[in-house]
Design a protein around this motif. Structure first.
Motif, mmCIF file in Angstrom:
data_model
loop_
_atom_site.group_PDB
_atom_site.id
_atom_site.type_symbol
_atom_site.label_atom_id
_atom_site.label_comp_id
_atom_site.label_asym_id
_atom_site.label_seq_id
_atom_site.Cartn_x
_atom_site.Cartn_y
_atom_site.Cartn_z
ATOM 1 N N VAL A 184 9.272 -20.704 3.159
ATOM 2 C CA VAL A 184 8.629 -20.492 4.459
ATOM 3 C C VAL A 184 9.291 -19.317 5.185
ATOM 4 O O VAL A 184 8.610 -18.405 5.680
ATOM 5 C CB VAL A 184 8.721 -21.777 5.310
ATOM 6 N N ILE A 185 10.630 -19.330 5.237
ATOM 7 C CA ILE A 185 11.341 -18.262 5.947
ATOM 8 C C ILE A 185 11.136 -16.928 5.240
ATOM 9 O O ILE A 185 10.979 -15.880 5.881
ATOM 10 C CB ILE A 185 12.840 -18.588 6.057
ATOM 11 N N GLY A 186 11.127 -16.955 3.907
ATOM 12 C CA GLY A 186 10.901 -15.727 3.155
ATOM 13 C C GLY A 186 9.525 -15.144 3.408
ATOM 14 O O GLY A 186 9.370 -13.921 3.535
ATOM 15 N N GLN A 187 8.517 -16.011 3.499
ATOM 16 C CA GLN A 187 7.169 -15.518 3.791
ATOM 17 C C GLN A 187 7.115 -14.902 5.176
ATOM 18 O O GLN A 187 6.495 -13.847 5.368
ATOM 19 C CB GLN A 187 6.147 -16.656 3.688
ATOM 20 N N ILE A 188 7.754 -15.529 6.135
ATOM 21 C CA ILE A 188 7.811 -14.956 7.492
ATOM 22 C C ILE A 188 8.455 -13.578 7.448
ATOM 23 O O ILE A 188 7.971 -12.619 8.058
ATOM 24 C CB ILE A 188 8.588 -15.893 8.434
ATOM 25 N N GLY A 189 9.567 -13.460 6.706
ATOM 26 C CA GLY A 189 10.293 -12.197 6.645
ATOM 27 C C GLY A 189 9.496 -11.085 6.000
ATOM 28 O O GLY A 189 9.433 -9.969 6.514
ATOM 29 N N LEU A 190 8.870 -11.380 4.852
ATOM 30 C CA LEU A 190 8.131 -10.337 4.135
ATOM 31 C C LEU A 190 6.846 -9.957 4.869
ATOM 32 O O LEU A 190 6.478 -8.777 4.917
ATOM 33 C CB LEU A 190 7.829 -10.800 2.716
ATOM 34 N N ALA A 191 6.158 -10.949 5.439
ATOM 35 C CA ALA A 191 4.960 -10.639 6.219
ATOM 36 C C ALA A 191 5.328 -9.810 7.442
ATOM 37 O O ALA A 191 4.613 -8.865 7.812
ATOM 38 C CB ALA A 191 4.251 -11.925 6.637
ATOM 39 N N TYR A 192 6.458 -10.160 8.069
ATOM 40 C CA TYR A 192 6.949 -9.355 9.189
ATOM 41 C C TYR A 192 7.233 -7.929 8.719
ATOM 42 O O TYR A 192 6.886 -6.960 9.406
ATOM 43 C CB TYR A 192 8.225 -9.972 9.764
ATOM 44 N N GLY A 193 7.870 -7.793 7.558
ATOM 45 C CA GLY A 193 8.211 -6.469 7.050
ATOM 46 C C GLY A 193 6.980 -5.603 6.850
ATOM 47 O O GLY A 193 6.962 -4.416 7.206
ATOM 48 N N ILE A 194 5.924 -6.196 6.276
ATOM 49 C CA ILE A 194 4.683 -5.443 6.052
ATOM 50 C C ILE A 194 4.053 -5.060 7.390
ATOM 51 O O ILE A 194 3.692 -3.898 7.626
ATOM 52 C CB ILE A 194 3.701 -6.281 5.210
ATOM 53 N N ALA A 195 3.919 -6.036 8.278
ATOM 54 C CA ALA A 195 3.251 -5.788 9.560
ATOM 55 C C ALA A 195 4.032 -4.808 10.421
ATOM 56 O O ALA A 195 3.447 -3.900 11.041
ATOM 57 C CB ALA A 195 3.062 -7.109 10.313
ATOM 58 N N ALA A 196 5.351 -4.950 10.477
ATOM 59 C CA ALA A 196 6.171 -4.068 11.306
ATOM 60 C C ALA A 196 6.137 -2.631 10.772
ATOM 61 O O ALA A 196 6.091 -1.670 11.548
ATOM 62 C CB ALA A 196 7.609 -4.579 11.360
ATOM 63 N N THR A 197 6.151 -2.501 9.449
ATOM 64 C CA THR A 197 6.095 -1.157 8.856
ATOM 65 C C THR A 197 4.759 -0.486 9.155
ATOM 66 O O THR A 197 4.710 0.696 9.518
ATOM 67 C CB THR A 197 6.308 -1.247 7.338
ATOM 68 N N VAL A 198 3.670 -1.242 9.015
ATOM 69 C CA VAL A 198 2.349 -0.693 9.330
ATOM 70 C C VAL A 198 2.276 -0.297 10.796
ATOM 71 O O VAL A 198 1.794 0.790 11.152
ATOM 72 C CB VAL A 198 1.244 -1.713 8.985
ATOM 73 N N TRP A 199 2.760 -1.183 11.682
ATOM 74 C CA TRP A 199 2.693 -0.905 13.122
ATOM 75 C C TRP A 199 3.492 0.350 13.463
ATOM 76 O O TRP A 199 3.045 1.172 14.268
ATOM 77 C CB TRP A 199 3.242 -2.087 13.917
ATOM 78 N N TYR A 200 4.645 0.507 12.851
ATOM 79 C CA TYR A 200 5.512 1.637 13.185
ATOM 80 C C TYR A 200 4.997 2.948 12.599
ATOM 81 O O TYR A 200 5.003 3.984 13.280
ATOM 82 C CB TYR A 200 6.931 1.370 12.696
ATOM 83 N N LEU A 201 4.549 2.926 11.365
ATOM 84 C CA LEU A 201 4.160 4.171 10.702
ATOM 85 C C LEU A 201 2.760 4.648 11.083
ATOM 86 O O LEU A 201 2.469 5.838 11.007
ATOM 87 C CB LEU A 201 4.245 4.000 9.186
ATOM 88 N N ILE A 202 1.895 3.713 11.465
ATOM 89 C CA ILE A 202 0.510 4.076 11.795
ATOM 90 C C ILE A 202 0.305 3.899 13.298
ATOM 91 O O ILE A 202 0.125 2.791 13.789
ATOM 92 C CB ILE A 202 -0.489 3.214 11.000
ATOM 93 N N GLN A 203 0.352 4.997 14.016
ATOM 94 C CA GLN A 203 0.236 4.938 15.472
ATOM 95 C C GLN A 203 -1.217 4.893 15.937
ATOM 96 O O GLN A 203 -1.498 4.452 17.053
ATOM 97 C CB GLN A 203 0.935 6.154 16.095
ATOM 98 N N ASN A 204 -2.138 5.339 15.105
ATOM 99 C CA ASN A 204 -3.549 5.305 15.462
ATOM 100 C C ASN A 204 -4.057 3.861 15.389
ATOM 101 O O ASN A 204 -4.017 3.228 14.331
ATOM 102 C CB ASN A 204 -4.353 6.196 14.509
ATOM 103 N N VAL A 205 -4.546 3.341 16.514
ATOM 104 C CA VAL A 205 -4.946 1.938 16.592
ATOM 105 C C VAL A 205 -6.122 1.645 15.671
ATOM 106 O O VAL A 205 -6.169 0.598 15.013
ATOM 107 C CB VAL A 205 -5.289 1.555 18.047
#
Length: 366
Positions: free
Chosen positions: A125-146
């Motif tokens: 469960v914690i690992g899924q939270i971490g990896l999903a966070y990693g994907i989402a945070a990377t997308v949010w940071y690298l792609i500024q166009n909404v």
């Protein structure tokens, strides 16, 4: 330099509300159902069990209701670091480090320290939270166009549906949405090391991680709206509620077309339902917590500010004997309601531990 925004009380309260069900509030309702003939308690007890496979109950929403707020917090956390002058490399390393540590803690939770690697479950469960966070945070940071970010979100949802409905699974064929025949199961059996939680698949397996990243990424849109507002606005509540209803209707449409919500496989339909309900709950908590000046939600915030701590502590520390030591006598004299007394006492003990940590400003933050 931009002033650091105040901590969003509703987000901590929502996390706290969610964690209460994980650490024992469900047991209170199970005990009440056994002690009474009340139809409401029996209904709640039934809703506080996972569905075996297809379908949706309240308990199936506990996990996604934790992942969605983790996405809401991303714009707050990363923008704060950007404003402090963190470089691109520092932020991406921070995201990767956080994801890696959560995967490691998940393995520890699953028994890594027992050193039985042949039976160790790598997914968690914690690992899924971490990896999903990693994907989402990377997308949010690298792609500024909404709009482009929204396209990535839609792409994840569509790709998951395509893999589950249109890609043939060896030995089963196309679109077989059973525990053995769904694409998730084949992927986990083929690639995922270690023991699978359900034998032929893992509910926190590889495709579940990728799919749940869409829910976390969806949370970043809500987080950006909340962070941009100088003060709570009623219009925000309408936007969240409207988007939540639309998401639920999309889930209902997918289900009507034969693509059911399956939490253990994290289908796109499940994402629509979970995202919609999460948005409605966020709107509710934002309205009743952030708008009033009086902070009535403090007991929930105490839990919500240290969710990982209490999750790990319930695995490591035996709180039940402590609760029984203090409330055992009352439970014995309460007859059929004895288990109710002990379940409530357990929650109180856990909350007091978190309150002590709060007073000492001890928070497990990664």
């Amino acid at each position: 330099m931009e002033q650091k925004p105040a901590r969003l009380r509703s987000l901590d309260a929502l996390r706290g509300f969610d964690m209460l069900w994980i650490i024992g509030l469900d047991s209170v309702f199970h005990a009440l159902a056994k002690a009474t003939d009340n139809s409401f308690f029996h209904l709640m007890s039934e809703q506080l069990h996972h569905v075996p496979w297809e379908g949706l109950r309240l308990y199936d929403l506990i996990f996604p209701l934790f992942m969605f707020p983790s996405g809401v917090s991303i714009p707050f956390a990363l923008t704060s670091r950007m404003n402090r002058g963190w470089s691109r490399r520092q932020i991406l390393l921070f995201i990767a480090r956080r994801a890696f540590i959560l995967v490691f803690l998940g393995m520890v939770y699953n028994g890594l320290l027992d050193l039985r690697f042949d039976t160790l479950r790598v997914a968690s469960v914690i690992g899924q939270i971490g990896l999903a966070y990693g994907i989402a945070a990377t997308v949010w940071y690298l792609i500024q166009n909404v709009k482009l970010r929204a396209a990535v979100l839609a792409g994840i949802l569509i790709l998951v549906a395509v893999l589950q409905l249109m890609i043939p699974v060896p030995g089963f064929g196309v679109g077989v949405l059973t525990p053995e025949g769904i694409f998730n199961s084949w992927l986990d059996r083929t690639i995922l090391p270690g023991r699978l939680h359900a034998g032929v698949y893992d509910p926190e397996g590889l495709l579940c991680i990728f799919s749940s990243a869409a829910l976390t990424l969806a949370g970043t849109f809500a987080g950006q709206v909340l962070r941009a507002a100088p003060a709570p606005r009623v219009r925000t509540l309408y936007w969240f509620a409207g988007a939540g209803v639309v998401s639920i209707l999309l889930g209902a449409a997918c289900q009507a077309l034969g693509y059911p919500p399956i939490k253990s496989a994290w289908t796109t339909t499940f994402n629509f339902y979970a995202g919609g309900i999460s948005l409605l709950l966020l709107a509710f908590f934002h309205g009743v917590v952030d708008f009033p000046k009086r902070n009535w939600s403090f007991p929930l915030q105490v839990v919500g500010m240290n969710p990982l701590t209490i999750y790990l502590l319930t695995r490591i520390v035996a709180f039940e004997p402590v609760a029984e030591f203090f409330a055992g006598g009352v439970a014995r004299l309460s007859g059929a309601f004895g288990p109710v007394v002990l379940a409530v006492a357990l929650l109180i003990v856990e909350w007091l531990v978190l309150w002590f940590l709060y007073r000492k400003k001890v928070f497990l933050r990664i």
